[in-house]
Design a protein around this motif. Structure first.
Motif, short mmCIF file in Angstrom:
data_model
loop_
_atom_site.label_atom_id
_atom_site.label_comp_id
_atom_site.label_asym_id
_atom_site.label_seq_id
_atom_site.Cartn_x
_atom_site.Cartn_y
_atom_site.Cartn_z
N PHE A 8 0.84 -1.20 0.00
CA PHE A 8 0.00 0.00 0.00
C PHE A 8 0.87 1.25 0.00
O PHE A 8 0.65 2.18 -0.79
N SER A 9 1.87 1.29 0.86
CA SER A 9 2.73 2.47 0.97
C SER A 9 3.49 2.72 -0.32
O SER A 9 3.64 3.87 -0.75
N ARG A 10 3.98 1.65 -0.96
CA ARG A 10 4.70 1.82 -2.22
C ARG A 10 3.80 2.40 -3.30
O ARG A 10 4.21 3.26 -4.08
N ASP A 11 2.56 1.90 -3.35
CA ASP A 11 1.65 2.36 -4.40
C ASP A 11 1.23 3.81 -4.17
O ASP A 11 1.13 4.59 -5.12
N VAL A 12 1.00 4.16 -2.91
CA VAL A 12 0.65 5.55 -2.60
C VAL A 12 1.78 6.48 -3.03
O VAL A 12 1.56 7.51 -3.68
N LYS A 13 3.01 6.11 -2.71
CA LYS A 13 4.14 6.97 -3.07
C LYS A 13 4.31 7.05 -4.58
O LYS A 13 4.61 8.12 -5.13
N ALA A 14 4.10 5.93 -5.28
CA ALA A 14 4.26 5.93 -6.73
C ALA A 14 3.22 6.81 -7.41
O ALA A 14 3.53 7.50 -8.40
N LEU A 15 2.00 6.83 -6.89
CA LEU A 15 0.92 7.58 -7.53
C LEU A 15 0.81 9.02 -7.06
O LEU A 15 0.29 9.88 -7.78
N THR A 16 1.24 9.28 -5.83
CA THR A 16 1.06 10.63 -5.28
C THR A 16 2.36 11.37 -5.03
O THR A 16 2.34 12.58 -4.80
N GLY A 17 3.48 10.66 -5.03
CA GLY A 17 4.77 11.30 -4.81
C GLY A 17 5.23 11.34 -3.38
O GLY A 17 6.37 11.72 -3.10
N VAL A 18 4.36 10.97 -2.45
CA VAL A 18 4.72 11.00 -1.02
C VAL A 18 4.17 9.75 -0.34
O VAL A 18 3.18 9.17 -0.81
N PRO A 19 4.76 9.32 0.79
CA PRO A 19 4.23 8.16 1.51
C PRO A 19 2.92 8.49 2.21
O PRO A 19 2.59 9.67 2.41
N PRO A 20 2.14 7.47 2.61
CA PRO A 20 0.83 7.71 3.19
C PRO A 20 0.82 8.65 4.38
O PRO A 20 -0.06 9.52 4.46
N ARG A 21 1.75 8.51 5.30
CA ARG A 21 1.69 9.33 6.51
C ARG A 21 1.93 10.81 6.20
O ARG A 21 1.40 11.68 6.88
N VAL A 22 2.73 11.09 5.19
CA VAL A 22 2.93 12.48 4.78
C VAL A 22 1.69 12.99 4.04
O VAL A 22 1.22 14.09 4.28
N LEU A 23 1.15 12.16 3.17
CA LEU A 23 -0.03 12.55 2.39
C LEU A 23 -1.23 12.83 3.29
O LEU A 23 -1.99 13.78 3.07
N LEU A 24 -1.39 12.02 4.33
CA LEU A 24 -2.57 12.11 5.16
C LEU A 24 -2.43 13.10 6.31
O LEU A 24 -3.41 13.45 6.96
N ALA A 25 -1.22 13.59 6.54
CA ALA A 25 -1.01 14.48 7.68
C ALA A 25 -1.73 15.81 7.53
O ALA A 25 -2.51 16.20 8.39
N PRO A 26 -1.50 16.57 6.43
CA PRO A 26 -2.21 17.86 6.29
C PRO A 26 -3.53 17.66 5.58
O PRO A 26 -3.75 16.66 4.90
#
Length: 235
Positions: A211-229
């Motif tokens: 999951f984390s790899r796919d989030v980073k590949a599609l959004t450019g950042v890992p899940p915890r960074v993406l979901l923080a703000p």
């Protein structure tokens, strides 16, 4: 700094969402969701193609946006452009329609008391076509977890033919469409507070690392960074 005011609601155009926002001058990130948007940006009409990766943009503070976000696969037949031709792009509508047609629509929206409502009114008059049965079949099948062979057999096409049709409708093939839709289902669960390991398990990832790899590949950042703000959609 201008306060961001983002609002959305179901549009009268079937399956579409009408949204508005005012930019605060900061950069923004739009995540891939399989959709295409028709945007009015301070008098300019723009088509936002489907994204295969996060789109990073910016706008001067105070810039007003009004837009229709079409359901996956709906916009190409309505706007008259294959999705593959605008993949990962923001294209002025004037490059796709005649200058006269674009000018009429821009004048109608720009002179209205509420540009968003005027855009919705115009779209509901122009875009009255029924959904393509193939597009509906693919979306339903992907959401049910069907593989490409089953999807192709269900509409009597070869896998290669199905792939080409999906490129025109969605901008990418069935596998990529599945990946994008799964990402959004997973992020919705994560935003509701579910642990990431549980999110991964419930949305079809092999494990949290997948999951984390796919989030980073599609959004450019890992899940915890993406979901923080809190992130504001922008079409």
């Amino acid at each position: 700094m201008v306060e961001v005011a983002y609002r959305e609601r179901p549009a009268r155009v079937p399956g579409a969402v009408l949204w508005t926002r005012t930019a605060d001058g900061r950069a923004y990130r739009v995540l891939p969701d399989g959709c295409m948007d028709l945007l009015w940006i301070e008098g300019t009409l723009v088509v936002a193609g489907p994204d295969s990766r996060a789109y990073d943009g910016s706008a001067e503070g105070g810039t007003r946006f009004a837009a229709l976000r079409f359901a996956p696969g709906r916009a190409p037949s309505l706007l008259g452009v294959p999705a593959r031709e605008v993949l990962d792009q923001r294209v002025p509508l004037a490059e796709l329609w005649s200058a006269r047609r674009v000018r009429r629509l821009a004048d109608r929206v720009g002179t209205a008391a509420d540009p968003a409502v005027a855009l919705e009114d115009a779209a509901s008059e122009l875009f009255d076509q029924a959904p393509d049965p193939l597009t509906t079949h693919v979306l339903r099948g992907v959401r049910r977890g069907l593989g490409v062979p089953e999807l192709a057999a269900g509409v009597g096409l070869s896998e290669r033919q199905l792939h080409r049709r999906c490129l025109d409708a969605f901008g990418y093939g069935p596998k990529m469409l599945d990946r994008v839709l799964r990402l959004n289902r997973a992020l919705d669960r994560a935003r509701s507070g579910s642990p990431l390991a549980e999110v991964a398990a419930r949305t079809g990832y092999a494990d949290q690392a997948h999951f984390s790899r796919d989030v980073k590949a599609l959004t450019g950042v890992p899940p915890r960074v993406l979901l923080a703000p809190e992130r504001v959609p922008a079409g």
